[in-house]
Design a protein around this motif. Sequence first.
Motif, mmCIF file in Angstrom:
data_model
loop_
_atom_site.group_PDB
_atom_site.id
_atom_site.type_symbol
_atom_site.label_atom_id
_atom_site.label_comp_id
_atom_site.label_asym_id
_atom_site.label_seq_id
_atom_site.Cartn_x
_atom_site.Cartn_y
_atom_site.Cartn_z
ATOM 1 N N LEU A 175 -3.643 15.767 10.476
ATOM 2 C CA LEU A 175 -2.515 15.015 10.891
ATOM 3 C C LEU A 175 -1.345 15.743 9.852
ATOM 4 O O LEU A 175 -0.341 15.972 10.299
ATOM 5 C CB LEU A 175 -2.513 13.513 10.468
ATOM 6 C CG LEU A 175 -3.032 12.643 11.671
ATOM 7 C CD1 LEU A 175 -3.583 11.410 11.126
ATOM 8 C CD2 LEU A 175 -2.373 12.624 12.819
ATOM 9 N N GLU A 176 -1.790 16.029 8.489
ATOM 10 C CA GLU A 176 -0.716 16.541 7.714
ATOM 11 C C GLU A 176 -0.467 17.916 8.156
ATOM 12 O O GLU A 176 0.835 18.291 7.712
ATOM 13 C CB GLU A 176 -1.306 16.453 6.281
ATOM 14 C CG GLU A 176 -1.493 15.113 5.686
ATOM 15 C CD GLU A 176 -1.795 14.983 4.216
ATOM 16 O OE1 GLU A 176 -2.200 16.169 3.799
ATOM 17 O OE2 GLU A 176 -1.799 14.073 3.432
ATOM 18 N N LYS A 177 -1.318 18.768 8.652
ATOM 19 C CA LYS A 177 -0.972 20.010 8.931
ATOM 20 C C LYS A 177 0.161 19.898 10.118
ATOM 21 O O LYS A 177 0.939 20.689 10.317
ATOM 22 C CB LYS A 177 -2.239 20.832 9.669
ATOM 23 C CG LYS A 177 -3.137 21.143 8.503
ATOM 24 C CD LYS A 177 -4.385 21.883 9.258
ATOM 25 C CE LYS A 177 -5.382 22.169 8.011
ATOM 26 N NZ LYS A 177 -6.662 22.821 8.585
ATOM 27 N N ILE A 178 0.049 18.850 11.252
ATOM 28 C CA ILE A 178 0.854 18.511 12.336
ATOM 29 C C ILE A 178 2.152 18.078 11.815
ATOM 30 O O ILE A 178 3.284 18.684 11.999
ATOM 31 C CB ILE A 178 0.307 17.327 13.343
ATOM 32 C CG1 ILE A 178 -1.025 18.123 14.028
ATOM 33 C CG2 ILE A 178 1.287 17.269 14.390
ATOM 34 C CD1 ILE A 178 -1.707 17.309 14.755
ATOM 35 N N ILE A 179 2.113 17.570 10.845
ATOM 36 C CA ILE A 179 3.368 16.926 10.387
ATOM 37 C C ILE A 179 4.104 17.957 9.447
ATOM 38 O O ILE A 179 5.314 18.220 9.808
ATOM 39 C CB ILE A 179 3.191 15.822 9.116
ATOM 40 C CG1 ILE A 179 2.868 14.593 9.904
ATOM 41 C CG2 ILE A 179 4.422 15.440 8.423
ATOM 42 C CD1 ILE A 179 2.148 13.521 8.967
ATOM 43 N N LYS A 180 3.257 18.945 8.819
ATOM 44 C CA LYS A 180 4.025 20.146 8.028
ATOM 45 C C LYS A 180 4.652 21.090 9.182
ATOM 46 O O LYS A 180 5.836 21.377 8.870
ATOM 47 C CB LYS A 180 3.013 20.900 7.538
ATOM 48 C CG LYS A 180 3.607 21.825 6.583
ATOM 49 C CD LYS A 180 2.598 22.632 5.817
ATOM 50 C CE LYS A 180 2.980 24.072 4.987
ATOM 51 N NZ LYS A 180 2.157 24.385 4.108
ATOM 52 N N THR A 181 4.049 21.265 10.409
ATOM 53 C CA THR A 181 4.285 22.244 11.115
ATOM 54 C C THR A 181 5.623 21.644 11.950
ATOM 55 O O THR A 181 6.762 22.347 12.160
ATOM 56 C CB THR A 181 3.491 22.321 12.427
ATOM 57 O OG1 THR A 181 2.195 22.907 12.090
ATOM 58 C CG2 THR A 181 3.996 23.067 13.548
#
Length: 228
Positions: A85-91
């Motif tokens: 989820l954090e990777k998606i948020i960062k993107t």
Amino acid sequence: MFGKSSIQIMRKYPTPKMILEMDFEELVSDLKKASGGKFGEHKAFELLQLAKNSFATLIPDDYYSMLVKQNMKLLELLELQINDLEKIIKTEYEKLNVKLTQIPGIGVITGAIIYSEIGDIKRFSSAKKLSAFAGIDPSVRQSGEFLGTENHMSKRGSKIMRKLGFELLDSVNKHRDGYQDDPVCQYFFKKRVEGKAYRVAMFAAYNKFLRIYHSKVSAVLNEYEAAN
């Protein structure tokens, strides 16, 4: 309970019995390794005392060990999901080209939360209105000519923004050496030196942070609009 040190120790010692049977020096070594040197003999002794008095000693060892190991696996799954989820948020956050992470103490996730809650800064014509939205404007108690000096914080506004303020300033307080030149950090410790309670100083510093945020973001938007 769910810190990295605790999890690593629970993985190796899922029952109190295993802690009690382990060589003390090895337990100390494992604690030092798991905590990066933060914990040692004192914490190992505490664990031994807790293990001796644990209610888990009344539960069959194999059964208790299975429960702990199952929960560790669930925790690992949750950590993987959080990372995804954090990777998606960062993107998604990077697509917005928001420069919040340039402000000391703010990472990508914190910046994403702030931006998600505040949105367009134009919604707030002043920093005072932004503070009110964040729920950190003092609620003034007044009776006749008396004006309360120990006011409580208003309960209105965004609960998420209030919680975020605590986390942000708590991080600044714990890593003060890295924020010595930051105006928000300086203001926080100035208030503490003046004798203000931790909570009061924290809200005052968070208020200052929001004023700086409002000023900087508004200035960037005005420059962009003037250039286009």
